[in-house]
Design an enzyme around this catalytic site. Structure first.
Site, short mmCIF file in Angstrom:
data_model
loop_
_atom_site.label_atom_id
_atom_site.label_comp_id
_atom_site.label_asym_id
_atom_site.label_seq_id
_atom_site.Cartn_x
_atom_site.Cartn_y
_atom_site.Cartn_z
N ALA A 160 -1.80 -2.05 -5.22
CA ALA A 160 -1.34 -1.17 -4.33
C ALA A 160 -0.06 -0.67 -4.28
O ALA A 160 0.42 -0.63 -2.88
CB ALA A 160 -2.16 -1.36 -2.76
N ASP A 195 -6.33 -13.33 0.17
CA ASP A 195 -6.60 -11.77 0.64
C ASP A 195 -7.86 -11.89 0.72
O ASP A 195 -8.62 -11.13 0.45
CB ASP A 195 -6.06 -11.00 -0.56
CG ASP A 195 -6.16 -9.53 0.00
OD1 ASP A 195 -6.12 -9.47 1.24
OD2 ASP A 195 -5.83 -8.42 -0.58
N LEU A 231 -11.28 -2.99 -6.98
CA LEU A 231 -11.34 -4.16 -6.55
C LEU A 231 -11.15 -4.05 -5.06
O LEU A 231 -10.30 -3.18 -4.51
CB LEU A 231 -10.20 -5.22 -7.20
CG LEU A 231 -10.31 -5.28 -8.38
CD1 LEU A 231 -9.19 -5.89 -9.08
CD2 LEU A 231 -11.31 -6.33 -8.87
N HIS A 241 0.86 -1.37 -0.01
CA HIS A 241 0.07 -0.02 -0.01
C HIS A 241 0.73 1.21 -0.06
O HIS A 241 0.75 2.15 0.92
CB HIS A 241 -0.95 0.00 1.16
CG HIS A 241 -1.99 -0.96 0.90
ND1 HIS A 241 -3.08 -0.75 0.28
CD2 HIS A 241 -2.23 -2.24 1.31
CE1 HIS A 241 -4.13 -1.78 0.36
NE2 HIS A 241 -3.55 -2.70 0.80
N HIS A 278 0.73 -8.26 -1.08
CA HIS A 278 -0.06 -8.63 -2.65
C HIS A 278 0.60 -7.87 -3.91
O HIS A 278 0.15 -6.78 -4.18
CB HIS A 278 -1.40 -8.18 -2.47
CG HIS A 278 -2.04 -7.15 -1.73
ND1 HIS A 278 -1.50 -5.84 -1.91
CD2 HIS A 278 -2.96 -6.87 -0.95
CE1 HIS A 278 -1.86 -5.08 -1.39
NE2 HIS A 278 -3.04 -5.42 -0.54
#
Lengths: 401, 279
Positions: A229, A287, A321, A204, A225
């Site tokens: 992000a 996730d 998403l 992020h 992930h």
């Protein structure tokens, strides 16, 4: 089952050292044991011989990023927290998950204070998968890469590590912290977390590659992930994605990265790029959100409302998403189809790799001697036939364990 | 003595396995009647073990009432070392079959008192009623077990220092570093094997052909310890064509002419005792 009883699983192919080999699996007292020692030292045989009918035995899946499922959202539980977490951990068994890190997205301080102390690390069993500790994803992230996180709760390290402590309340149950390494004060925070054996995952984030490399030198060993992000790959500054091939990180260190292989959050081609450039660090994560295991419609994630349309979860009224609803076993199968990797690799990406990233591969994520007897029976297409924790059958598709 | 000459080493493996199967099953072992088997390690018997495992899995033979005594083991080599004979036997045979661990005997090369270990081994064999069938292989220098050239032909189980040839031959298993090859072993003696009711020796490959010639065409000689079995009442040599290269044509022809008789030994319907009467 008393602890001295020995189980011998025969007629199976077990995943060991990266290969599926014709080998028996011996278990005693919840631990995988070396049958050679039992044979020559104790001069005894197994008490129970189990014919596995040619199936594959893999270590149990480890999901280090899962937000909830089955209608429950770890970030948005108001009451009966323990009971609801138990419900998720039990429901996960069906999908082959034997250990997981309940993940809490950016939330108000009172949520951390309330929830973190109630999601305790605990051993798995018939009541559900092992809880390895909480993955706190935020609130120390970059607002420009907030994804589905509520922006009003995103924070900076105003007083460094102290802010982090005040926000989370206690670190006792925390296992992984996702943070944006470009935030002011993150160097010190990463070092402190590292000293406490808490894994730091960068994500992020708007970080460039240099920020990422510095974070790794400070102790981070995970990327949250991958591709999602964070800045997209650029050839003059590859950003956090560049960590996969960086030669400016400690030589003996493996950078691990979670990747969502639900066919939506990561394009198949991007999955293959990650797989081919840095396979050793690849960790499959779901996730998964509260709607995992639920039907289409509106649901809650954190402080936001989300909607499932055509098997995909979006923030209500948008096309952003906000998390996957694919289960771990689906992710493993899909990953294998997408990349054309071996069964062995697909399984290790959901077992050995997450365990190694968390520093627990001596007991989890392998079928090595001395490890916890958490494993799965799988068919040739990697469908889960049964799930075992500490040598006990905790889920099966057939009537008998 | 019988010499069974077969086409290839895999034929030798199959023939030997069939013979073991038949001997065990004809013996009708039970809780008060154990079949006692002496066992070798190495590449020569490997195929025989593989075939026996197949027979076990097919339900043709059980090892539940079989006791085993292995021939030898290195001294001071960790038991889980890939070259230890414990490791070999566990991985290539025992873990696949239904043998009771307490019925398995392998010399402990890590025992604190090696002499005592050897003496106990002899006692254990005696207590088991002696060995019914001892299977062996031989080295290119004609040694059986670790009874290197010059060993006494009446020797018993003991500590043996390995010959330089053996160390050099084994160095390839220890990263080609001869200093890592154990230089001592515990081994049953030639006399120990001679006491078995029957001895079956497997010999394959051209590199063993001179040893086979020394074993059967020349006299009994402690420089070729396997030659001692010329004086055993029931010895079977099973070899492939390659191993016959140093034999006289006359010898090969003689034994090949007898092959029909020898093959009766592994035929299902003929009791072993019956086919054994004819030498």
């Amino acid at each position: 089952m008393t602890s001295s009883k020995i189980q011998q699983f025969t007629n199976c192919k077990i995943l060991r050292n990266g290969h599926l080999i014709d080998e028996h699996l011996w278990v005693r007292g919840g631990t995988i044991i070396d049958p050679e020692k039992v044979f020559f030292d104790e001069k005894i045989k197994a008490n129970l011989v189990i014919d596995c009918k040619g199936c594959i035995i893999s270590p149990g899946f480890i999901d280090i990023q899962i937000n909830g499922g089955f209608g429950i959202d770890f970030s948005n539980i108001l009451d009966n927290i323990e009971e609801r977490v138990d419900c998720v951990s039990k429901s996960l068994l069906k999908y082959g998950v034997t250990s997981f890190c309940p993940t809490i997205v950016t939330s108000p301080v009172q949520v951390y204070q309330n929830v973190l102390k109630r999601i305790k690390k605990r051993r798995g069993g018939a009541k559900g998968a092992t809880i390895l500790g909480v993955h706190v994803e935020g609130p120390f992230i970059n607002i420009d890469k907030k994804g589905a996180h509520p922006p009003e709760y995103i924070k900076n390290f105003d007083s460094g590590f102290q802010t982090l402590l005040e926000t989370y309340g206690s670190l006792e149950n925390v296992n992984i912290v996702t943070l944006a390494p470009e935030l002011h004060g993150s160097d010190e925070v990463i070092k402190q977390l590292n000293a406490l054996q808490i894994r730091v995952s960068v994500g992020h984030s708007m970080a460039n590659l240099k920020d990422g490399e510095k974070a790794v030198f400070n102790g981070a060993n995970l990327i949250t992930h991958l591709f999602n992000a964070m800045l997209p790959f650029h050839h003059r500054d590859p950003g956090l994605v560049g960590l996969l091939t960086s030669n400016n990180i400690p030589k003996d260190k493996t950078i691990y990265f979670g990747i969502i292989s639900d066919g939506i959050h990561t394009h198949p081609s991007a999955l293959r790029i990650a797989y081919r450039t840095h396979p050793d660090g690849l960790i499959l994560i779901t996730d998964g959100i509260s709607a995992m295991g639920l039907e289409e419609g509106k649901h809650n994630i954190g402080q936001l409302s989300i909607e499932i349309r055509n098997g995909t979860a979006f923030i209500v009224g948008t096309n952003t998403l906000c998390g996957s609803i694919a289960t771990m076993d689906q992710c493993v199968r899909l990953f294998r189809e997408t990349t054309g990797c071996s069964k062995e690799f697909a399984l290790e990406a959901a077992t050995l790799h997450p365990a190694a990233a968390l520093g627990i591969s001596a007991v989890k994520g392998t079928l090595n001697f001395g490890g916890d007897a958490d494993f799965l029976f799988l068919d040739e297409d990697l469908n889960v036939l049964s799930t075992w924790i500490a040598g006990e059958c905790v889920y099966t598709t057939s009537n008998k364990c | 003595m019988r010499l069974v000459i077969l086409d290839t080493s895999s034929c030798v493996a199959e023939w030997a396995a069939k013979y073991v199967l038949k001997r065990i099953n004809d013996f009708k072992p039970g809780p008060n009647n154990y079949f006692v088997l002496g066992l070798p390690t190495g590449s020569t018997p490997y195929g025989m073990y593989q075939t026996l495992i197949e027979y076990y899995k097919a339900g043709k033979v059980s090892f539940k009432y079989v006791k085993t005594f292995n021939m030898d083991e290195y001294v001071s080599l960790p038991r889980d070392h890939p070259e230890s004979y414990h490791f070999y036997m566990w991985n290539n045979f025992f873990k696949h079959i239904d043998i009771e661990p307490k019925n398995v005997h392998i010399l402990n090369g890590n025992a604190s008192d090696l002499v005592e270990e050897c003496n106990n081994y002899e006692n254990e064999i005696a207590k088991a009623g002696g060995i019914e069938l001892f299977i062996g292989g031989i080295g290119p220098d004609g040694h059986i077990a670790f009874n290197e050239p010059g060993s006494s032909l009446v020797s018993r189980t003991r500590v043996k220092t390995l010959a330089q040839d053996t160390l050099e031959a084994n160095a390839r298993f220890f990263g080609n570093d001869i200093s890592k090859v154990p230089h001592q072993a515990l081994t049953v003696g030639v006399g120990t094997v001679m006491d078995a009711k029957e001895v079956m020796i497997l010999i394959t490959g051209t590199h063993k052909s001179f040893a086979l010639y020394k074993a059967i065409e020349e006299g009994v000689n402690h420089m070729w310890t396997v030659s001692a079995f010329q004086q055993h009442p029931h010895t079977l040599f099973i070899c492939d064509e390659d191993a016959t290269l140093e034999l006289k044509v006359k010898t090969v022809k003689y034994f090949k002419a007898l092959s029909a008789v020898h093959h009766k030994l592994i035929e299902d319907e003929i009791p072993i005792e019956q086919s054994r009467i004819i030498h």
